[in-house]
Design a protein around this motif. Structure first.
Motif, PDB file in Angstrom:
ATOM      1  N   ARG A  22       0.836  -1.205   0.000  1.00 29.11           N
ATOM      2  CA  ARG A  22       0.000   0.000   0.000  1.00 29.11           C
ATOM      3  C   ARG A  22       0.872   1.257   0.000  1.00 29.11           C
ATOM      4  N   GLY A  23       0.280   2.306  -0.497  1.00 31.42           N
ATOM      5  CA  GLY A  23       0.959   3.604  -0.468  1.00 31.42           C
ATOM      6  C   GLY A  23       1.806   3.841  -1.707  1.00 31.42           C
ATOM      7  N   ASN A  24       2.497   4.976  -1.692  1.00 26.42           N
ATOM      8  CA  ASN A  24       3.345   5.307  -2.840  1.00 26.42           C
ATOM      9  C   ASN A  24       4.662   4.529  -2.757  1.00 26.42           C
ATOM     10  N   VAL A  25       5.531   4.777  -3.695  1.00 27.42           N
ATOM     11  CA  VAL A  25       6.790   4.039  -3.792  1.00 27.42           C
ATOM     12  C   VAL A  25       7.635   4.223  -2.529  1.00 27.42           C
ATOM     13  N   VAL A  26       7.697   5.413  -1.995  1.00 32.64           N
ATOM     14  CA  VAL A  26       8.500   5.686  -0.814  1.00 32.64           C
ATOM     15  C   VAL A  26       7.937   4.936   0.398  1.00 32.64           C
TER      16      VAL A  26
END
Length: 109
Positions: A22-26
């Motif tokens: 989940r979430g963005n790449v970072v």
């Protein structure tokens, strides 16, 4: 045989599967790196159908409920031969409570 063994807090499976997804790449990279340095531990709540366990054990252990018999001794070709009786277990009793406590004691899982 199905013994009704499982866990009650199944939402942890989905939560664990989503780590690093989940979430963005970072955020995903950070989640993956965090797992390399510190484990995520979920405390599962196990459940067991005690009545079903008791029934299955009663059925499966029936073959071991054998009455003891004396050995026999007879003479054959100038010597004595001992024919042992069957090994008997006087009422094989394993309670579902005993199994449950063995399964759920600390360190089993």
């Amino acid at each position: 045989a199905d013994l009704g063994f499982g866990w009650s807090n199944k939402e942890f499976v989905d939560e664990a599967a989503q780590i690093g997804q989940r979430g963005n790449v970072v955020q995903r990279y950070k989640a993956a790196k965090d797992l390399q340095h510190q484990n995520v531990v979920y405390k599962l709540e196990f459940v067991i159908d005690r009545q079903l366990v008791s029934q299955v054990l009663t059925e499966q252990c029936a073959a071991f409920n054998v009455e003891a018999m004396d050995a026999t001794l007879f003479r054959e070709e100038g010597g004595f031969v001992v024919q042992p009786g069957p090994i008997a277990f006087k009422r094989v009793i394993i309670s579902s409570r005993l199994i449950g406590s063995a399964l759920f004691k600390e360190g089993f899982y």
